[in-house]
Design an enzyme around this catalytic site. Structure first.
Site, PDB file in Angstrom:
ATOM      1  N   HIS A   1      40.025  36.611  43.497  1.00  0.00           N
ATOM      2  CA  HIS A   1      41.242  37.020  44.201  1.00  0.00           C
ATOM      3  C   HIS A   1      41.749  38.366  43.671  1.00  0.00           C
ATOM      4  CE1 HIS A   1      45.354  36.096  45.951  1.00  0.00           C
ATOM      5  NE2 HIS A   1      45.700  36.915  44.980  1.00  0.00           N
ATOM      6  N   GLU A   2      41.853  38.490  42.356  1.00  0.00           N
ATOM      7  CA  GLU A   2      42.414  39.710  41.759  1.00  0.00           C
ATOM      8  C   GLU A   2      41.441  40.887  41.842  1.00  0.00           C
ATOM      9  OE1 GLU A   2      45.411  39.503  41.599  1.00  0.00           O
ATOM     10  OE2 GLU A   2      46.025  37.583  40.783  1.00  0.00           O
ATOM     11  N   ILE A   3      40.158  40.633  41.706  1.00  0.00           N
ATOM     12  CA  ILE A   3      39.176  41.724  41.852  1.00  0.00           C
ATOM     13  C   ILE A   3      39.149  42.196  43.302  1.00  0.00           C
ATOM     14  CG2 ILE A   3      36.718  42.328  41.719  1.00  0.00           C
ATOM     15  CD1 ILE A   3      36.634  40.557  39.126  1.00  0.00           C
TER      16      ILE A   3
END
Length: 165
Positions: A133-135
Site C-alpha cells: 500500500h505505502e510503496i
C-alpha cells in the site's frame, strides 16, 4: 517533532512518483519523526512523506505498539507471493472511508534505514499489505486505484459526502 498537514485526496501531489532519498542526515531523521507524530494524530498505522506533501521515498509504519514504529527509506518490493489476500484499507489522505483491496499475502522488501544501511524484510498478512500500500503511494498510485471502477466511484462519493459534513 511536529504534526504536519496531511495532503487530502484528490490533491494531484498524491499521483506523483516520490524521489529517492540521497541524504541520510538530521533532516531525514526529523522528517521521519514528524511523519510518526502526524500518523499518530491522524490516526493511522502507516504514512508516507508524500502524504504530507514531501516528495521523498520515506515510509513510517507502526502496526504494533510493543514493536514500535519502523521507518523505511527508498523501499522496494523484491518478491511478492502468488497467494493473494483481501484486506480492508484506507488512507490518512482520505479519512472516514475504506474498502477491501486484494494484495499479495507475503512480500520481501529491500530498503535503507535512517543511516543509509541496506536492509531486507520479509512480511506477511497486514504488514505485507501495508508495505505494498505505502510503496504504491510512493509510486503515485493512490490505494483506490486498486479498486474496480464501480467500487472506486462509490467510495469517492461517500468520501465527498463525509467531507462536506
Amino acid at each position: 517533532m511536529t504534526i504536519r498537514s496531511i495532503v487530502r485526496y484528490p490533491d494531484p501531489r498524491l499521483a506523483l512518483t516520490a524521489q529517492p532519498v540521497a541524504m541520510f542526515d538530521d533532516a531525514l531523521r526529523e522528517l521521519a519523526a514528524d511523519l510518526l507524530e502526524t500518523m499518530h494524530a491522524a490516526p493511522g498505522i502507516g504514512i508516507t512523506a508524500p502524504h504530507i506533501g514531501v516528495s521523498l521515498r520515506v515510509v513510517v509504519l507502526e502496526l504494533d505498539t510493543r514493536e514500535g514504529p519502523r521507518t523505511y527509506v527508498n523501499p522496494e518490493i523484491i518478491y511478492a507471493s502468488d497467494e493473494m489476500i483481501l484486506h480492508k484499507e484506507g488512507s490518512v489522505s482520505m479519512p472516514g472511508v475504506n474498502d477491501e483491496v486484494e494484495r499479495h499475502a507475503r512480500v520481501r522488501i529491500r530498503y535503507q534505514d535512517l543511516d543509509g544501511n541496506m536492509q531486507t524484510e520479509e512480511s506477511d498478512g497486514l504488514r505485507a499489505v501495508c508495505h505494498r500500500h505505502e510503496i504504491d503511494q510512493l509510486d503515485g498510485l493512490f490505494w483506490i486505484r486498486r479498486l474496480s471502477r464501480l467500487k472506486r466511484e462509490r467510495l469517492i462519493k461517500r468520501y465527498e459526502k463525509i467531507s462536506r459534513g
